[in-house]
Design a protein around this motif. Structure first.
Motif, mmCIF file in Angstrom:
data_model
loop_
_atom_site.group_PDB
_atom_site.id
_atom_site.type_symbol
_atom_site.label_atom_id
_atom_site.label_comp_id
_atom_site.label_asym_id
_atom_site.label_seq_id
_atom_site.Cartn_x
_atom_site.Cartn_y
_atom_site.Cartn_z
ATOM 1 N N ILE A 183 0.878 -1.172 0.000
ATOM 2 C CA ILE A 183 0.000 0.000 0.000
ATOM 3 C C ILE A 183 0.908 1.212 0.000
ATOM 4 O O ILE A 183 1.507 1.555 1.014
ATOM 5 C CB ILE A 183 -0.962 0.013 1.200
ATOM 6 N N GLN A 184 1.045 1.838 -1.157
ATOM 7 C CA GLN A 184 1.962 2.961 -1.325
ATOM 8 C C GLN A 184 1.332 4.276 -0.867
ATOM 9 O O GLN A 184 1.955 5.057 -0.164
ATOM 10 C CB GLN A 184 2.383 3.071 -2.786
ATOM 11 N N ALA A 185 0.100 4.521 -1.288
ATOM 12 C CA ALA A 185 -0.552 5.794 -0.971
ATOM 13 C C ALA A 185 -2.056 5.625 -1.012
ATOM 14 O O ALA A 185 -2.573 4.724 -1.671
ATOM 15 C CB ALA A 185 -0.124 6.874 -1.956
ATOM 16 N N THR A 186 -2.754 6.516 -0.305
ATOM 17 C CA THR A 186 -4.210 6.514 -0.262
ATOM 18 C C THR A 186 -4.717 7.932 -0.437
ATOM 19 O O THR A 186 -4.237 8.845 0.231
ATOM 20 C CB THR A 186 -4.716 5.956 1.090
ATOM 21 N N LEU A 187 -5.666 8.112 -1.338
ATOM 22 C CA LEU A 187 -6.363 9.389 -1.486
ATOM 23 C C LEU A 187 -7.712 9.271 -0.803
ATOM 24 O O LEU A 187 -8.437 8.296 -1.027
ATOM 25 C CB LEU A 187 -6.613 9.710 -2.963
#
Length: 92
Positions: free
Chosen positions: A48-52
């Motif tokens: 999980i690299q990034a979450t918007l």
């Protein structure tokens, strides 16, 4: 009150790859995991690299990782500055 829908372009070295739409309450996850909304199959990308997260009609938050665990290599804004844990993107 009408909800706005925000459009984001995913690019790699200036080449457009995908466009996503977010409305208030939506969440979009990037990473290697099969459970991600947008999969990036590279060894330098975390599960999980990034979450918007679209919070309301004027604020979208980008998180490094999922908000509980940060990614191994971090995330960067368009100027190349690291986003240490999260960044509010004020769109209004």
């Amino acid at each position: 009150m009408n909800s706005l829908i925000y459009s984001f372009k995913i690019e790699e070295t200036g080449k457009p790859l995908k466009q996503i739409l977010l409305k208030p309450g939506d969440k979009f996850v990037f990473g290697r995991s099969l459970n991600c909304d947008y999969r990036i199959e590279k060894s330098t990308v975390s599960r999980i690299q990034a979450t918007l997260i679209c919070k309301d009609n004027e604020v979208v938050i980008i998180l490094d990782g999922d908000g509980e665990k940060v990614s191994a290599h971090g995330i960067y804004d368009s100027e190349g500055d690291p986003i240490l844990t999260h960044k509010n993107l004020n769109l209004g």
